[in-house]
Design a protein around this motif. Structure first.
Motif, short mmCIF file in Angstrom:
data_model
loop_
_atom_site.label_atom_id
_atom_site.label_comp_id
_atom_site.label_asym_id
_atom_site.label_seq_id
_atom_site.Cartn_x
_atom_site.Cartn_y
_atom_site.Cartn_z
N TYR A 120 0.81 -1.30 -0.17
CA TYR A 120 -0.09 0.03 -0.10
C TYR A 120 0.94 1.25 0.11
O TYR A 120 0.60 2.30 -0.78
CB TYR A 120 -1.05 0.00 1.29
N LEU A 121 1.87 1.37 0.89
CA LEU A 121 2.71 2.50 1.06
C LEU A 121 3.49 2.70 -0.10
O LEU A 121 3.96 3.83 -0.44
CB LEU A 121 3.44 2.41 2.17
N LEU A 122 3.95 1.71 -0.92
CA LEU A 122 4.91 1.69 -1.93
C LEU A 122 4.17 1.91 -3.33
O LEU A 122 4.84 2.30 -4.24
CB LEU A 122 5.74 0.39 -2.04
N SER A 123 2.80 1.67 -3.17
CA SER A 123 2.07 1.87 -4.54
C SER A 123 2.23 3.42 -5.01
O SER A 123 2.32 4.08 -4.00
CB SER A 123 0.52 1.53 -4.14
N GLN A 139 10.13 9.08 -1.97
CA GLN A 139 9.67 8.53 -1.00
C GLN A 139 10.90 7.69 -0.23
O GLN A 139 11.02 7.74 0.96
CB GLN A 139 8.63 7.22 -1.28
N ALA A 140 11.83 7.25 -1.03
CA ALA A 140 13.18 6.40 -0.71
C ALA A 140 13.92 7.39 0.17
O ALA A 140 14.53 6.98 1.34
CB ALA A 140 13.84 5.76 -1.87
N GLU A 141 14.18 8.48 -0.22
CA GLU A 141 15.03 9.46 0.59
C GLU A 141 14.29 9.97 1.75
O GLU A 141 15.03 10.22 2.66
CB GLU A 141 15.43 10.70 -0.57
N ALA A 142 12.94 10.09 1.67
CA ALA A 142 12.32 10.49 2.97
C ALA A 142 12.30 9.39 3.93
O ALA A 142 12.48 9.63 4.87
CB ALA A 142 10.73 10.76 2.44
N GLN A 143 12.42 8.03 3.39
CA GLN A 143 12.39 6.90 4.29
C GLN A 143 13.66 6.96 5.05
O GLN A 143 14.07 6.40 6.21
CB GLN A 143 12.17 5.83 3.64
N SER A 144 14.75 7.28 4.16
CA SER A 144 16.05 7.12 4.91
C SER A 144 16.46 8.13 5.70
O SER A 144 17.04 7.88 6.81
CB SER A 144 17.16 7.45 3.60
N ALA A 145 15.97 9.56 5.50
CA ALA A 145 16.04 10.57 6.59
C ALA A 145 15.03 10.32 7.91
O ALA A 145 15.52 10.31 9.14
CB ALA A 145 15.42 12.08 6.16
N TYR A 146 14.03 9.32 7.67
CA TYR A 146 13.22 9.06 8.76
C TYR A 146 13.67 7.99 9.57
O TYR A 146 13.71 7.99 10.94
CB TYR A 146 11.61 8.37 8.14
N GLN A 147 14.63 7.01 8.82
CA GLN A 147 15.13 5.81 9.89
C GLN A 147 16.51 6.44 10.49
O GLN A 147 16.78 5.80 11.17
CB GLN A 147 15.25 4.80 8.67
N MET A 148 17.00 7.59 9.96
CA MET A 148 18.51 7.92 10.41
C MET A 148 18.20 8.38 11.78
O MET A 148 17.39 8.89 12.42
CB MET A 148 19.20 8.78 9.33
N TYR A 184 9.13 0.78 9.14
CA TYR A 184 9.85 1.14 8.15
C TYR A 184 9.50 0.37 6.81
O TYR A 184 9.00 -0.67 6.85
CB TYR A 184 11.49 1.02 8.47
N LEU A 185 10.00 1.03 5.82
CA LEU A 185 9.90 0.46 4.41
C LEU A 185 11.26 -0.10 4.08
O LEU A 185 12.08 0.81 4.12
CB LEU A 185 9.23 1.27 3.43
N PRO A 186 11.37 -1.06 3.77
CA PRO A 186 12.59 -1.86 3.12
C PRO A 186 13.18 -1.12 1.64
O PRO A 186 12.17 -0.81 1.03
CB PRO A 186 12.34 -3.19 3.07
#
Length: 901
Positions: free
Chosen positions: A199-202, A376-385, A730-732
């Protein structure tokens, strides 16, 4: 609608407590006959009649009252793709079409949370249903032949077993069933992870601005600087919003809107008064004032010129114009229209100027920053760091929140204040649980007060009360008390959750879910069960204190009689009440006529759909399932009634989520993951209860087995959470890359030289002509507009159940996610203002008044629009001077297209 369900919930508790009173009359006295069956029937019959009446009301009114029972099929405020299909209009012929709609329709047309609520109710029903097949064939014969002399429902419970060796049957069945419950928790957690990722990656979600924006809270003052934030994230950063203190601006915006709507109300009142006078004059054969229209330069019914209010003055006197006092009682009396125009003429430029200052970064910064990234990938990286080198700085981080989900007042909270608020909130809730136990315990005692009168002399007068009155005292009075207590809970808990400092409404709901579940377990289950059982045996305990353990061991299984009625009444009451929506129907019709005096209010009432507070909905049904699991080995008959009750609740929620409810808060399914974890409480309570019962009966072997199994359960649960928790937050990165490749293939594009997994699970290298190294042209399988073939052959039921990682994996789940639902694009203004405080982005409201035939509205629009925009499109006065607006079209001038942030 939620308040209606909560009221029904409290009322149903009344009936259930009456059953508790009756069924517990023989607790502690084996020489008397059980009344559990008769008490159950005494409760079931009136509730079934009530449910039948509610269901009949629903079936009769469903066709004629579409706004109440099927608004999602036609409301103009919903996009076409958000609407549900119409059902046949017959009395019962709609059921076939209803069941033909899959639950995934809710996922595709409403929300992930709504879909997972339905799935949770189905899973809870399945757990209880399978539990019947596990427990009944073994425990029913063992309990029924236990030799303790119990009768009716009690003969099927643990209390009827005397031989200690028979407890091995309860132990073995408990181990099997509790293992099954944990297996369900595990597979559903994996299912949730897969569907959440899909859902979140769609594209529907990944292209939204919220999926690319991270909120950093508790940002140090040194980093409230655009240059430093940009240096931190480099060229990955797209936009940046540093939150500002908008308290003063918000007050000005509120005052502007208040005056604007006061002006709108006055314009409507003036137009209505003039139109009423015109209608009255026409009935008398016309008015001499109509003849003066051409003389004074007015055109009746068309565009009007001349002095403001001159058209209205042809029908009403100046003293009848709307007026008000500038201060309550003592203020100067002024003409409302003239005063409001003058106020707005000075207010609007001031508000606009201050808004521009905040946009320019000239406001006072508060401790939160919104950072939008390009992907989205860049946002996830910032969210997880780890964003900052000092503890609790630039934390907590939040992703996936829309502007409407943010609690703007909490953005100013510093890290130390958030710690203090959390401690205060948790301490208060713990204290509240303890405090609430006292009145709830009193409620449980009152429901059995006639058993303690012989030991408490000043209560002896109760024995002389007529049976009907006594029934009210022990049945209705406790239920009313409980209803008041439980009605206050959601309000208090949401306030505490907001106070704790969480930055979004979705996190408020998650915190309320934890709080409210604790209340469900403690108040609805533990306190009610033990106080009711203990109070009914208090006389025997006082006469023989050494028998307390034996009496409680007998009373605890018998308390299941209360929950047998509890489940069936919950199922019938909630299901029928939710379908009938009697309170909502009455309020909509009556309050609408009384309170809605403007087209704006009419439209808002018409277009606003009922929502669900996930934090208070999930815990109620999680608590029901926990009770069923706890009693599974003690009184397995509970599982059968739990199955019926939960399925009826599922049916009601399924209908309402498809045709009535709307999703206002999005937790991205986290409420489902938390509810699954909370089901484990039922396993632990069941284990502890069995250990306690075995200890009272000195059954050493069963005790050892249950203690070892409990330890194994705890270790497995800990390992499960350690493995799955990161995937729930998180999203992988691996799937993000794979999703990009799959979308490229589906769109007929290629990513030369990259290895990608096609939809059949075969890794292939895309070439320039679209051929894959798997030996088959991917474009031959599908045209890019539809989803490709199913990844795997359809498995049998057992294989699918045992291997959720394989048969409900990411590639399968992405087929459930909506495609081409809406084109996610934003205008420059929306992107600019997306994460500014609403006070900064707030625009001057468009006033909306109904059109009249005399031309009053047209003249008022001409003069008022010089200061604030106003229109009379889409609404008018009918021949009876009533306001009518285009409800069928559903797109009035004040309609705003939904923005998918």
């Amino acid at each position: 609608m939620e308040s209606t369900l909560r009221g029904l919930y409290a009322v149903n508790n009344a009936l259930q407590r009456r059953v508790d009173q009756n069924s517990d009359q023989n607790v502690g006295s084996a020489t008397q006959k059980s009344s559990s069956l008769s008490a159950f029937l005494a409760t079931l019959i009136p509730v079934a009649i009530e449910a039948g009446i509610f269901t009949l009301i629903f079936l009769i009114l469903r066709k004629s009252q579409r706004r109440q029972y099927a608004p999602r099929t036609y409301l103009g405020s919903l996009r076409e793709q958000e609407r549900s299909p119409d059902l046949p209009p017959g009395f019962l012929n709609w059921l076939g079409s209803f069941f033909a709609i899959p639950d995934s329709f809710v996922l595709n047309h409403q929300s992930l949370d709504g879909y997972l609520l339905l799935r949770f109710l189905k899973i809870a029903t399945a757990i209880c249903f399978v539990g019947c097949f596990i427990t009944w064939p073994v425990l029913f014969p063992v309990n029924a032949t236990g030799g303790a002399g119990e009768t009716q429902f009690d003969i099927l419970s643990f209390s009827n077993v005397q031989n200690q060796y028979r407890y091995y049957a309860h132990t073995g069945i408990a181990v099997i069933f509790f293992s099954f419950v944990f297996m369900m928790i595990t597979r559903e957690s994996i299912y949730y992870i897969n569907i959440r990722q899909a859902y979140l990656l769609s594209p529907l979600y990944a292209h939204r601005i919220s999926s690319r924006t991270v909120l950093f809270s508790s940002v140090p003052n040194a980093f409230l600087n655009e240059g430093k934030i940009r240096r931190m994230f480099g060229d990955k950063l797209k936009n940046l919003w540093i939150a500002t203190d908008c308290k003063d601006l918000q007050e000005m915006v509120d005052e502007r809107d208040k005056v604007a709507f006061k002006l709108e109300g006055a314009e409507i009142k003036l137009t209505k008064l003039a139109n009423a006078a015109r209608i009255k004059a026409n009935k008398k054969g016309g008015s001499h004032r109509d003849e003066e229209a051409t003389v004074t330069g007015h055109t009746v019914g068309g565009e009007t010129d001349g002095e403001s209010g001159s058209v209205a003055a042809r029908y009403i006197n100046h003293k009848d114009r709307p007026t008000h006092r500038t201060k309550f009682l003592i203020g100067k009396k002024v003409d409302t229209i003239d005063w409001s125009r003058a106020e707005l003429e000075s207010m609007i430029p001031k508000v606009d100027a201050i808004q521009d200052k905040h946009r320019a970064g000239q406001g006072k910064y508060v401790n939160s920053v919104f950072v939008e990234f390009f992907t989205q990938a860049e946002a996830q990286s910032a969210y997880q760091m780890l964003a900052h080198h000092q503890p609790l700085q630039m934390s907590p981080r939040t992703i996936g929140m829309g502007p409407g989900d943010i609690i703007w007042k909490n953005l100013r909270i510093k890290w130390w204040e958030r710690v203090v608020r959390n401690l205060v909130a948790i301490s208060f809730v713990v204290w509240l649980v303890v405090f609430w136990s006292i009145p709830v315990a009193v409620v449980g005692i009152i429901s059995n007060i006639n058993y303690i009168t012989n030991k408490v002399p000043f209560l002896s007068f109760i024995n002389d009360i007529p049976s009907v009155v006594l029934g009210v005292v022990t049945g209705l009075l406790p239920s009313v008390m409980l209803a008041v207590l439980m009605a206050l809970l959601p309000i208090i808990l949401r306030f505490v959750a907001r106070f704790s400092g969480v930055p979004t409404l979705s996190r408020v709901e998650l915190r309320v879910q934890n709080f409210f579940f604790a209340f469900q377990v403690v108040q609805v289950f533990l306190v009610t069960t033990f106080t009711s059982a203990a109070s009914s045996a208090v006389t025997q305990i006082i006469n023989d204190p050494s028998s307390v353990t034996t009496l409680l061991a007998t009373s605890l299984p018998k308390a299941s009689n209360f929950y047998i009625s509890y489940f069936i009444v919950q199922g019938l009451g909630v299901a029928s009440g939710a379908l009938a929506q009697i309170v909502g129907l009455i309020l909509f019709r009556i309050l609408g006529k009384i309170l809605d005096k403007s087209p704006r209010k009419m439209y808002k009432r018409w277009s606003s759909l009922s929502g669900l507070g996930w934090g208070t909905v999930f815990p109620v049904y999680t608590g029901l399932t926990v009770i069923a699991i706890t009693y599974s080995a003690i009184a397995p008959l509970v599982l059968g009634f739990a199955t019926i009750g939960l399925y009826l609740i599922y049916f009601a929620f399924r209908y309402n989520l498809l045709f009535v409810y709307n999703a206002n808060i999005d937790t991205q399914g986290l409420v489902y993951a938390r509810a699954l974890q909370q089901l484990s409480v039922g396993v632990y309570l069941g284990e502890f209860c069995l250990i306690g019962l075995f200890a009272i009966r000195a059954a050493i072997g069963p005790i050892i087995i249950m203690v070892l199994f409990t330890i194994l359960t705890i270790l497995y649960h800990f390992a499960l959470n350690s493995a799955l928790d990161p995937l729930m937050k998180y999203l992988p990165r691996s799937l993000q890359a794979e999703e990009e490749a799959l979308l490229a293939l589906e769109d007929g594009r290629t990513m030369s030289g990259e290895t990608m997994a096609n939809e059949k699970g075969i890794h292939a290298v895309a070439t320039k002509n679209g051929q894959s190294s798997a030996g088959k042209d991917l474009d031959n399988d599908y045209d890019g507009k539809e989803l490709p073939p199913v990844p795997m052959k359809k498995p049998n039921f057992l294989s699918k159940w045992l291997r959720p990682d394989k048969y409900t994996d990411y590639h399968t789940m992405r087929r459930l996610v909506p495609r081409d639902f809406v084109d996610i694009q934003y205008s420059p203004e929306i992107e600019r203002d997306a994460y500014y405080n609403p006070a900064i982005a707030s625009q001057t409201p468009l006033l909306w008044i109904p059109r009249d035939s005399a031309g009053v509205s047209r003249q008022e629009i001409r003069h008022t629009s010089k200061i604030i925009p106003m229109t009379d499109e889409g609404a008018h006065f009918d021949e009876k001077n009533r306001i009518v607006w285009d409800a069928e079209g559903g797109r009035p001038p004040i309609y705003q297209e939904k923005i998918y942030y």
